[in-house]
Each structure stands twice: as structure tokens, then as C-alpha cells.
Design a protein around this motif. Structure first.
Motif, PDB file in Angstrom:
ATOM      1  N   ALA A  35      55.745  16.629  -0.330  1.00 13.01           N
ATOM      2  CA  ALA A  35      55.324  18.022  -0.475  1.00 13.01           C
ATOM      3  C   ALA A  35      55.199  18.356  -1.957  1.00 13.01           C
ATOM      4  CB  ALA A  35      56.335  18.962   0.195  1.00 13.01           C
ATOM      5  N   ILE A  36      54.494  19.444  -2.223  1.00  8.01           N
ATOM      6  CA  ILE A  36      54.327  19.926  -3.592  1.00  8.01           C
ATOM      7  C   ILE A  36      54.884  21.340  -3.662  1.00  8.01           C
ATOM      8  CG2 ILE A  36      52.662  20.505  -5.391  1.00  8.01           C
ATOM      9  CD1 ILE A  36      50.853  18.307  -4.241  1.00  8.01           C
ATOM     10  N   ALA A  37      55.777  21.570  -4.610  1.00  9.60           N
ATOM     11  CA  ALA A  37      56.411  22.877  -4.786  1.00  9.60           C
ATOM     12  C   ALA A  37      55.413  23.867  -5.386  1.00  9.60           C
ATOM     13  CB  ALA A  37      57.634  22.743  -5.683  1.00  9.60           C
ATOM     14  N   GLY A  38      55.792  25.122  -5.353  1.00 13.32           N
ATOM     15  CA  GLY A  38      54.953  26.191  -5.884  1.00 13.32           C
ATOM     16  C   GLY A  38      54.597  26.044  -7.348  1.00 13.32           C
ATOM     17  N   ASP A  39      55.394  25.292  -8.103  1.00 10.78           N
ATOM     18  CA  ASP A  39      55.104  25.076  -9.521  1.00 10.78           C
ATOM     19  C   ASP A  39      54.369  23.757  -9.772  1.00 10.78           C
ATOM     20  OD1 ASP A  39      57.116  23.229  -9.085  1.00 10.78           O
ATOM     21  OD2 ASP A  39      58.413  23.954 -10.702  1.00 10.78           O
ATOM     22  N   GLY A  40      53.967  23.070  -8.694  1.00  7.78           N
ATOM     23  CA  GLY A  40      53.224  21.825  -8.830  1.00  7.78           C
ATOM     24  C   GLY A  40      54.070  20.561  -8.843  1.00  7.78           C
ATOM     25  N   ARG A  41      55.381  20.700  -8.841  1.00 11.07           N
ATOM     26  CA  ARG A  41      56.254  19.532  -8.838  1.00 11.07           C
ATOM     27  C   ARG A  41      56.167  18.804  -7.502  1.00 11.07           C
ATOM     28  NH1 ARG A  41      62.229  19.444 -11.389  1.00 11.07           N
ATOM     29  NH2 ARG A  41      62.532  17.207 -11.302  1.00 11.07           N
ATOM     30  N   GLU A  42      56.075  17.475  -7.574  1.00 12.36           N
ATOM     31  CA  GLU A  42      55.951  16.665  -6.364  1.00 12.36           C
ATOM     32  C   GLU A  42      57.317  16.207  -5.870  1.00 12.36           C
ATOM     33  OE1 GLU A  42      52.919  13.637  -6.285  1.00 12.36           O
ATOM     34  OE2 GLU A  42      51.868  14.638  -7.943  1.00 12.36           O
ATOM     35  N   PHE A  43      57.477  16.239  -4.554  1.00 20.72           N
ATOM     36  CA  PHE A  43      58.716  15.810  -3.911  1.00 20.72           C
ATOM     37  C   PHE A  43      58.408  14.782  -2.835  1.00 20.72           C
ATOM     38  CE2 PHE A  43      60.024  19.770  -5.755  1.00 20.72           C
ATOM     39  CZ  PHE A  43      61.382  19.621  -6.011  1.00 20.72           C
ATOM     40  N   GLY A  44      59.259  13.781  -2.755  1.00 21.96           N
ATOM     41  CA  GLY A  44      59.249  12.845  -1.650  1.00 21.96           C
ATOM     42  C   GLY A  44      60.551  13.024  -0.891  1.00 21.96           C
ATOM     43  N   PHE A  45      60.499  13.031   0.422  1.00 17.00           N
ATOM     44  CA  PHE A  45      61.680  13.253   1.244  1.00 17.00           C
ATOM     45  C   PHE A  45      61.961  12.008   2.077  1.00 17.00           C
ATOM     46  CE2 PHE A  45      60.028  17.324   0.112  1.00 17.00           C
ATOM     47  CZ  PHE A  45      61.143  18.103  -0.126  1.00 17.00           C
ATOM     48  N   ASP A  46      63.172  11.477   1.913  1.00 19.55           N
ATOM     49  CA  ASP A  46      63.669  10.343   2.690  1.00 19.55           C
ATOM     50  C   ASP A  46      65.059  10.769   3.136  1.00 19.55           C
ATOM     51  OD1 ASP A  46      64.128   7.922   3.863  1.00 19.55           O
ATOM     52  OD2 ASP A  46      64.285   6.795   1.987  1.00 19.55           O
ATOM     53  N   LEU A  47      65.117  11.492   4.248  1.00 23.39           N
ATOM     54  CA  LEU A  47      66.275  12.311   4.601  1.00 23.39           C
ATOM     55  C   LEU A  47      67.281  11.628   5.518  1.00 23.39           C
ATOM     56  CD1 LEU A  47      64.155  15.474   5.341  1.00 23.39           C
ATOM     57  CD2 LEU A  47      65.558  15.092   3.301  1.00 23.39           C
ATOM     58  N   ASP A  48      68.558  11.949   5.259  1.00 19.12           N
ATOM     59  CA  ASP A  48      69.635  11.564   6.164  1.00 19.12           C
ATOM     60  C   ASP A  48      69.644  12.491   7.385  1.00 19.12           C
ATOM     61  OD1 ASP A  48      70.486   9.650   4.299  1.00 19.12           O
ATOM     62  OD2 ASP A  48      71.781  11.105   3.286  1.00 19.12           O
ATOM     63  N   HIS A  49      69.369  13.791   7.152  1.00 15.02           N
ATOM     64  CA  HIS A  49      69.347  14.819   8.187  1.00 15.02           C
ATOM     65  C   HIS A  49      68.132  15.707   7.952  1.00 15.02           C
ATOM     66  CE1 HIS A  49      73.398  13.749   9.418  1.00 15.02           C
ATOM     67  NE2 HIS A  49      73.735  13.756   8.149  1.00 15.02           N
ATOM     68  N   LEU A  50      67.581  16.257   9.010  1.00 14.85           N
ATOM     69  CA  LEU A  50      66.415  17.116   8.892  1.00 14.85           C
ATOM     70  C   LEU A  50      66.733  18.370   8.089  1.00 14.85           C
ATOM     71  CD1 LEU A  50      65.006  16.897  12.534  1.00 14.85           C
ATOM     72  CD2 LEU A  50      64.347  15.552  10.525  1.00 14.85           C
ATOM     73  N   LEU A  51      65.722  18.897   7.427  1.00 13.78           N
ATOM     74  CA  LEU A  51      65.855  20.126   6.657  1.00 13.78           C
ATOM     75  C   LEU A  51      65.384  21.321   7.482  1.00 13.78           C
ATOM     76  CD1 LEU A  51      64.504  18.912   3.203  1.00 13.78           C
ATOM     77  CD2 LEU A  51      66.891  19.259   3.877  1.00 13.78           C
ATOM     78  N   SER A  52      65.799  22.511   7.044  1.00 13.26           N
ATOM     79  CA  SER A  52      65.417  23.754   7.705  1.00 13.26           C
ATOM     80  C   SER A  52      64.893  24.746   6.685  1.00 13.26           C
ATOM     81  CB  SER A  52      66.631  24.385   8.392  1.00 13.26           C
ATOM     82  OG  SER A  52      67.115  23.572   9.414  1.00 13.26           O
ATOM     83  N   HIS A  53      64.173  25.732   7.186  1.00 12.44           N
ATOM     84  CA  HIS A  53      63.703  26.845   6.367  1.00 12.44           C
ATOM     85  C   HIS A  53      64.890  27.436   5.601  1.00 12.44           C
ATOM     86  CE1 HIS A  53      61.419  30.407   5.280  1.00 12.44           C
ATOM     87  NE2 HIS A  53      62.391  31.152   5.773  1.00 12.44           N
ATOM     88  N   GLY A  54      64.744  27.562   4.293  1.00 12.36           N
ATOM     89  CA  GLY A  54      65.793  28.154   3.471  1.00 12.36           C
ATOM     90  C   GLY A  54      66.701  27.155   2.789  1.00 12.36           C
ATOM     91  N   ASP A  55      66.658  25.883   3.177  1.00 13.81           N
ATOM     92  CA  ASP A  55      67.505  24.875   2.534  1.00 13.81           C
ATOM     93  C   ASP A  55      67.083  24.674   1.082  1.00 13.81           C
ATOM     94  OD1 ASP A  55      69.037  24.363   4.787  1.00 13.81           O
ATOM     95  OD2 ASP A  55      67.979  22.508   5.310  1.00 13.81           O
ATOM     96  N   PHE A  56      68.075  24.555   0.201  1.00 16.87           N
ATOM     97  CA  PHE A  56      67.820  24.205  -1.190  1.00 16.87           C
ATOM     98  C   PHE A  56      67.893  22.694  -1.320  1.00 16.87           C
ATOM     99  CE2 PHE A  56      69.887  28.483  -1.765  1.00 16.87           C
ATOM    100  CZ  PHE A  56      68.719  29.136  -2.117  1.00 16.87           C
ATOM    101  N   VAL A  57      66.986  22.123  -2.131  1.00 14.09           N
ATOM    102  CA  VAL A  57      66.958  20.671  -2.254  1.00 14.09           C
ATOM    103  C   VAL A  57      67.132  20.175  -3.686  1.00 14.09           C
ATOM    104  CG1 VAL A  57      65.631  20.342  -0.141  1.00 14.09           C
ATOM    105  CG2 VAL A  57      64.422  20.584  -2.330  1.00 14.09           C
ATOM    106  N   LEU A  58      66.994  21.070  -4.668  1.00 14.09           N
ATOM    107  CA  LEU A  58      67.173  20.662  -6.064  1.00 14.09           C
ATOM    108  C   LEU A  58      67.533  21.869  -6.906  1.00 14.09           C
ATOM    109  CD1 LEU A  58      66.865  18.380  -8.259  1.00 14.09           C
ATOM    110  CD2 LEU A  58      64.496  19.183  -8.529  1.00 14.09           C
TER     111      LEU A  58
END
Length: 148
Positions: A35-58
Motif C-alpha cells: 500500500a501507499i500512505a497519504g504522503d507517498g511512502r510505500e509499505f509492504g505488509f507481511d503480517l503475523d496477524h490481520l490488521l484492522s481499520h484504525g491500527d497504527f503500523v509505524l
């Protein structure tokens, strides 16, 4: 690219700037995605547990990156009537195998033609809306954090 493996357990302060990472509901059901954040920063997700709306990741220098599930078309069925009627509506939706969310005295379900036909046929009152749809996960031990 920033690699994320899990959500952060953080408390937001008044000075934190929140940068959204917009994501569709279907993507949040996966463990590996980009995914790409609102400021253009790119993220790759390789998750142990699924994320939800509102979760902070960095968190980085007063900036918090937060998962923001995109709104989608839904039907909202008011629950301001007899409990037996609400149970009947929930049973009928379950019989169609559609996930539901119960919030603010309404049953929310994805806007699907089969649901619309059933609601119209059964003369069940509903209205169409755009909303963040977070259905109940049957039997899942999925967390739901809402950090707004």
C-alpha cells in the motif's frame, strides 16, 4: 519500502500527525500486500496477524501511520423495532451467507443485489449508505482497534 509485520501498541498524543494508509476491506483480509500512505511512502505488509481499520503500523518523529479502511456501499437496516424482527432479519442475512456488522442500532451489510432483492421481497426497511464496513468475523479471534 517499509516492511510491516504487526500493528503497534501506541497511544496517540495531541502532537502526533496521522498519515492514513488507505486500504480496501478485501485487502485487510490478507496477510501479504502492499500500500501507499497519504504522503507517498510505500509499505509492504507481511503480517503475523490481520490488521484492522484504525491500527497504527509505524511511528516516526511525531508521525503515526494508520490503517484507514476505505468506505464502501452498504445497506443499513434499522433495529428500532421488535427484537424478534431483528433476529429474523439477521437470520435471513446469515442464510444468504453475507457477513453483517451491528452498529448504532442498525445491521450493516455489503450492498449486494441478492441482499437488496431479499430486503425488498420481505419488505424490510433499509437505506443505502457509504461506510467503513467491518463485519463480524464468525469464530475468529481477530482484534478490532479503533484509534480515531
Amino acid at each position: 519500502m517499509e516492511i510491516v509485520r504487526h500493528h503497534l501498541h501506541v497511544h496517540r498524543s495531541e502532537s502526533d500527525r496521522i498519515i492514513p494508509i488507505p486500504v480496501d476491506r478485501e485487502v485487510l483480509a490478507k496477510r501479504r500486500w502492499r500500500a501507499i500512505a497519504g504522503d507517498g511512502r510505500e509499505f509492504g505488509f507481511d503480517l503475523d496477524h490481520l490488521l484492522s481499520h484504525g491500527d497504527f503500523v509505524l511511528r516516526e518523529e511525531g508521525i503515526l501511520y494508520a490503517i484507514r479502511q476505505r468506505e464502501e456501499p452498504v445497506f443499513e437496516i434499522p433495529l428500532g423495532y421488535v427484537p424478534a424482527d431483528a433476529a429474523r432479519v439477521a437470520w435471513q442475512l446469515g442464510n444468504l451467507h453475507f457477513p453483517i456488522q451491528i452498529v448504532d442500532e442498525v445491521i450493516r451489510v455489503a450492498a449486494d443485489v441478492a441482499v437488496k432483492q431479499m430486503l425488498d421481497r420481505e419488505q424490510i426497511p433499509y437505506f443505502e449508505s457509504l461506510a467503513v464496513f467491518c463485519p463480524v468475523a464468525a469464530g475468529a479471534a481477530h482484534h478490532h482497534h479503533h484509534h480515531d
